[in-house]
Design an enzyme around this catalytic site. Sequence first.
Site, PDB file in Angstrom:
ATOM      1  N   ASN A 219       0.846  -1.187   0.000  1.00 24.98           N
ATOM      2  CA  ASN A 219       0.000   0.000   0.000  1.00 24.98           C
ATOM      3  C   ASN A 219       0.886   1.243   0.000  1.00 24.98           C
ATOM      4  OD1 ASN A 219       0.588   0.750   2.858  1.00 24.98           O
ATOM      5  ND2 ASN A 219      -0.506  -1.156   3.287  1.00 24.98           N
ATOM      6  N   PHE A 331      -5.031   2.648  14.703  1.00 25.84           N
ATOM      7  CA  PHE A 331      -5.246   3.653  13.664  1.00 25.84           C
ATOM      8  C   PHE A 331      -6.209   3.076  12.638  1.00 25.84           C
ATOM      9  CE2 PHE A 331      -2.136   6.307  15.413  1.00 25.84           C
ATOM     10  CZ  PHE A 331      -2.040   7.488  14.670  1.00 25.84           C
TER      11      PHE A 331
END
Length: 418
Positions: A219, A331
């Site tokens: 990513n 997160f």
Amino acid sequence: MTHPPQTQDDRARPASRRVVVGVSGGIAAYKAPELVRRLRERNCEVRVVLTRAAREFVAPLSLQAVSGHRVHDRLLDEDAESGMGHIELARWADDIVIAPATADLVARLAAGMADDLLTTLVLATEARIWLAPAMNRVMWDHPSVQDNLARLAERGARMLGPDSGSQACGEIGYGRMLAPEEIAERVARVDTGALEGKRFVVTAGPTHEALDPVRFLGNRSSGRMGFAVAEALREAGAAVVLVAGPVRLPTPGGVERVDVVSAEQMHEAVFAALPADGFVGVAAVADYRPADPRDRKIRKTGEPMTLELLPNPDILRDVAASSPRPFVVGFAAETEDLAERARGKLADKNLDLIAANRVGDGLGFDTSDNELEVFAAHDRWTLGRGPKPALARELVAIIAGRMTNDGDADRRKERDDA
């Protein structure tokens, strides 16, 4: 020891921190007067040290005018106590901020040289050392520069940037000195005691899940938010182990770093670093990995290919279920329904806090800025858009407040009655 005389403005209010600003010979030296001014706005008392090369870029008189004190540029100074100006300044300073820190100066510091006032001052002080690198993007990426910075970080130097953007040479990339406003804010607001005696494990960056020897699933995470959190925790007094995916960032000063590639490796490294008082999972860990990674390159055939994926271990969930259990912060990067999805993950994974950020519109992955909404079971904090290091410090203040049962850890806390 006699300190240099104070100006009338200095005597009007006690300075919160004594800062030596060291300026080396790069084009970014023109920002030094602005940095001095910004530090003084934050109630810091400032002395300036110039290298010989820095005098070619910025006039000592300008820095004298904004600091209110004469500029130091000689190793053996007959006007200083016993002619030993470096000892006097070394004992005086709480912080030494070198901005810009050129590749040459970084190399000399890494080698332990003491061939001018600034390098000698660094060796002779017990003050915090801050480096704001500034150089061409190719120089910044050079292995020698990165090795030197890593060596200095291991010795406790704190890194301020660099930033990415247009450079004086006309090129664009990493190596531009951080803005004076941000440097001054980070130096002036450092808190060295909120988490004293605590130990944290932090994850940062992406994971790469191998398809074959040349391809992977990954990513866009740069790791910058996780590194900023690790640095902010260290500044707050915590001992920090940073488990980093494949990123090219200098290790924050005083932080222990463990490099990994895959999600399974990250899971193993995290549990090897536990137990800890706190865990902050900032890394964008891949949810899946290829079921059958090949040991040879997959050749193009022109035909469709089906890829079977297996779920990766859920590091956050497993840490929250571990014993002894640390204070767990997650997160969540979301493109929609941010609050609803963040609260769902908070409850589902049994977290103490979750920091949610919206991805896109110049925010989130591989950007300098971010914007966070932080959730607890019954509370919510809104951290507006800003540089990732600044947001990291605000998040750490919230973490410290929750761990010490201080409900007023953040002045911008908003009670969420939903």
